[in-house]
Scaffold this motif. Structure first.
Motif, PDB file in Angstrom:
ATOM      1  N   PRO A  60     -11.491 -12.007  15.464  1.00 56.83           N
ATOM      2  CA  PRO A  60     -12.134 -10.885  14.777  1.00 56.83           C
ATOM      3  C   PRO A  60     -12.759 -11.217  13.434  1.00 56.83           C
ATOM      4  O   PRO A  60     -13.597 -10.479  12.942  1.00 56.83           O
ATOM      5  N   LEU A  61     -12.325 -12.337  12.819  1.00 56.38           N
ATOM      6  CA  LEU A  61     -12.764 -12.668  11.467  1.00 56.38           C
ATOM      7  C   LEU A  61     -13.178 -14.131  11.390  1.00 56.38           C
ATOM      8  O   LEU A  61     -12.601 -14.984  12.072  1.00 56.38           O
ATOM      9  N   ARG A  62     -14.155 -14.420  10.524  1.00 59.66           N
ATOM     10  CA  ARG A  62     -14.549 -15.814  10.383  1.00 59.66           C
ATOM     11  C   ARG A  62     -13.455 -16.648   9.736  1.00 59.66           C
ATOM     12  O   ARG A  62     -13.394 -17.868   9.941  1.00 59.66           O
ATOM     13  N   ALA A  65     -11.568 -17.825  12.720  1.00 54.35           N
ATOM     14  CA  ALA A  65     -12.348 -18.831  13.441  1.00 54.35           C
ATOM     15  C   ALA A  65     -12.301 -20.170  12.705  1.00 54.35           C
ATOM     16  O   ALA A  65     -12.118 -21.236  13.308  1.00 54.35           O
ATOM     17  N   THR A  83     -20.072 -18.704  13.491  1.00 55.85           N
ATOM     18  CA  THR A  83     -19.902 -17.321  13.050  1.00 55.85           C
ATOM     19  C   THR A  83     -21.293 -16.758  12.777  1.00 55.85           C
ATOM     20  O   THR A  83     -22.292 -17.470  12.871  1.00 55.85           O
ATOM     21  N   CYS A 103     -15.150 -19.341  17.220  1.00 50.33           N
ATOM     22  CA  CYS A 103     -16.212 -18.424  16.808  1.00 50.33           C
ATOM     23  C   CYS A 103     -15.657 -17.027  16.549  1.00 50.33           C
ATOM     24  O   CYS A 103     -14.515 -16.715  16.904  1.00 50.33           O
ATOM     25  N   THR A 104     -16.481 -16.205  15.921  1.00 47.93           N
ATOM     26  CA  THR A 104     -16.164 -14.781  15.834  1.00 47.93           C
ATOM     27  C   THR A 104     -16.540 -14.137  17.161  1.00 47.93           C
ATOM     28  O   THR A 104     -17.406 -14.629  17.878  1.00 47.93           O
ATOM     29  N   GLY A 261      -5.830 -11.974   9.889  1.00 42.53           N
ATOM     30  CA  GLY A 261      -6.736 -13.008   9.418  1.00 42.53           C
ATOM     31  C   GLY A 261      -6.188 -13.931   8.357  1.00 42.53           C
ATOM     32  O   GLY A 261      -6.824 -14.915   8.012  1.00 42.53           O
TER      33      GLY A 261
END
Length: 541
Positions: A60-62, A65, A83, A103-104, A261
């Motif tokens: 859900p978040l960079r 990732a 991202t 990845c996101t 995150g």
């Protein structure tokens, strides 16, 4: 406009499982890892990804990732990072890209055959704004094996979806690695009772800085601070400072931005209040929200404890032995006694299953639908009509269009933009509540529409002067401006990946982004030093 609507056909979105025919032709196996925070569910899924020949992690978040990307790299496993605002392609000497990507979720490929895909926080498939990305990722990935990580609340819905698409389905359940308890008493409003390892949660930026100042002055405990408008990189730096047991920062003051995150070594979560402002008024905290935030407690470590390289949810003692679960319990309480029973009830509440998955029309849906309108009809009008005309099954809902309508209003003021360009720009990460971010977005869209070629420093109105400050005090006003600047640089980077011909020198923009993050860290540190100096002056007087 009403006449136009009356002649428009309905938009059939009732069979999203058929939007990805290649994935439907595959015999996919779905393994769902479910459990509360600190249960090791994501760790186990990632262990499988690390053994795959080809694969992808979608989070859900960079921040997440990047964490997965760095974890692979640290173990000698080549990995790409993708991202919305950053792409790092790991290319070997023969010019071949790595076969694993972190990845996101919005960036996950639905056209590339893969062995293993891990989709994190799958319960967000029901999110009002971003749920569509999880739906597309689950329905669309061409993977032999799909690992879904998240809360047990998503199991019935995912099981239903797996039956609809014909996937093999398995659930693996996990328990917390350590106990979690709600304390018998609140702090009774006494901030002096805050201890090393505590995280106090509040829901406004002003309250967070006020709490930070009072705790540092009254307790002599330095605080890290994390909130939503801080750049992800700055949040990670604050978390790192707090997690380091040898650091002098012992307390975390945070908003709900800690919900996911970030790996945080929190001993106790303290809710400053049991309600928050929702844009209209004060509302009680939702039970699942309380459980998610409260569940962050219980990963506290001291300077005599290390963290396991094999399992980040386990801690080691001085002899490098994994500590028993009961050696690092977590606890939850409140600042005020009036809120404690509500939080206790929330933490003990049963799981509330999510019912539906979010959808967003594919570009071809929007193009076909827009063709039914007269030339010159605004994008905003088309989106409103699309929301009214969409036909969905009971398993799905149309994600919230409100933010898209605001962006569409800006795009409609630029008549030379093509529909194709508008569809790309509609998903831009614009900070809606910040007018300067909307102004930046309008400038970027105009550059694309006019076919200009510019770099970040050539865009009028973007305030880079703060990055040149050296040896000067950075106060709250400078911090606010730096946060806006970072959002605008990130927006430039996001747009540059979609329009690389128009927006150039991405490397230079990345360097400015890093410099901005450093300045934000300086501003946060100077805020702390200011409080210390004020406290010393009071003591001297």
């Amino acid at each position: 406009y009403t006449t136009q609507m009356s002649s428009v056909k309905s938009l059939n979105l009732s069979e999203p499982v058929e939007w990805f025919p290649t994935a439907r032709a595959l015999p996919r196996k779905v393994i769902m890892h479910v459990g509360p925070t600190n249960s090791g569910k994501t760790y186990n899924a990632l262990q499988r990804l690390m053994t795959a020949k080809t694969g992808c992690y979608a989070g859900p978040l960079r921040l997440l990732a990047r964490e997965v990307y760095e974890r692979h790299q640290s173990q000698g496993i080549r990995c790409n990072l993708v991202t919305g605002e950053e792409v790092i392609e790991d290319i070997d000497q023969n010019g071949n890209s790595a076969s694993i990507t972190a990845c996101t979720v919005e960036m996950v490929s639905t056209t590339k055959p893969l062995d293993v895909v891990v989709i994190d926080e799958i319960q967000l498939i029901s999110d009002e704004k971003r749920g569509w990305a999880w739906t597309n990722a689950y329905l669309g990935v061409q993977a032999n094996e799909i690992h879904l990580c998240g809360e047990a609340s998503a199991v019935p819905l995912i099981k239903k979806l797996s039956e609809m698409v014909g996937d093999e389905f398995e659930v693996r359940e996990y328990q917390r690695l350590n106990p979690l308890v709600v304390q018998k008493n609140s702090l009774k409003g006494e901030l002096e009772k805050i201890q090393a390892g505590d995280c106090i949660v509040a829901f406004s930026r002003k309250e967070l800085f006020d709490l930070k100042a009072m705790i540092e002055e009254r307790n002599g405990l330095k605080c890290a601070i994390i909130y939503g408008s801080l750049p992800p990189e700055s949040r990670a730096k604050q978390a790192q400072d707090f997690n380091n047991p040898d650091n002098d920062i012992k307390v975390l003051v945070a908003s709900d931005a800690i919900g996911m995150g970030l790996n945080l070594s929190i001993k106790r979560v303290i809710f400053s209040k049991a309600d928050k402002f929702d844009g209209f008024g004060q509302v009680p905290l939702a039970f699942p929200f309380v459980k998610q935030i409260g569940g962050r407690a219980g990963r506290y470590k001291t300077s005599t404890m290390g963290q396991s390289n094999n399992n980040p949810d386990a801690f080691l003692d001085a002899d490098n032995q994994v500590l028993p679960q009961t050696d690092s319990p977590g606890s939850v309480t409140t600042l005020w006694s009036d809120d404690l029973e509500y939080v206790r009830e929330a933490m003990a509440s049963p799981i509330v299953n999510i019912k539906r998955a979010g959808l967003y029309p594919m570009d071809e849906h929007i193009i076909t639908f827009s063709n039914e309108f007269p030339e010159g009809t605004s994008t905003r009008q088309i989106l409103i009509a699309m929301g009214q005309a969409a036909k969905l099954s009971e398993t799905f809902f149309l994600c919230n269009f409100e933010s898209l309508l605001n962006i569409a209003t800006v795009l409609d003021m630029i008549p030379t933009l093509t529909l194709s360009d508008k569809l790309k720009l509609l998903k831009a990460p614009v900070k809606e509540k910040i007018s300067l971010c909307f102004q930046m977005f309008a400038k970027l869209a105009s550059i694309v529409a006019n076919g200009q070629i510019v770099n970040l420093t050539e865009i009028k109105g973007i305030d880079l002067s703060l990055l040149k400050l050296s040896g000067q005090r950075l106060g709250m006003d400078e911090l606010n401006r730096l946060e806006v600047l970072h959002s605008n640089i990130s927006l430039f980077l996001w747009t540059s990946y979609r329009f690389p011909v128009n927006l150039i020198d991405r490397i230079g923009a990345m360097e400015l982004k890093v410099l901005c993050e450093q300045k934000i860290d300086e501003a946060l540190a100077q805020t702390r030093n200011e409080r210390e100096q004020m406290s010393k002056l009071r003591q001297e007087k």
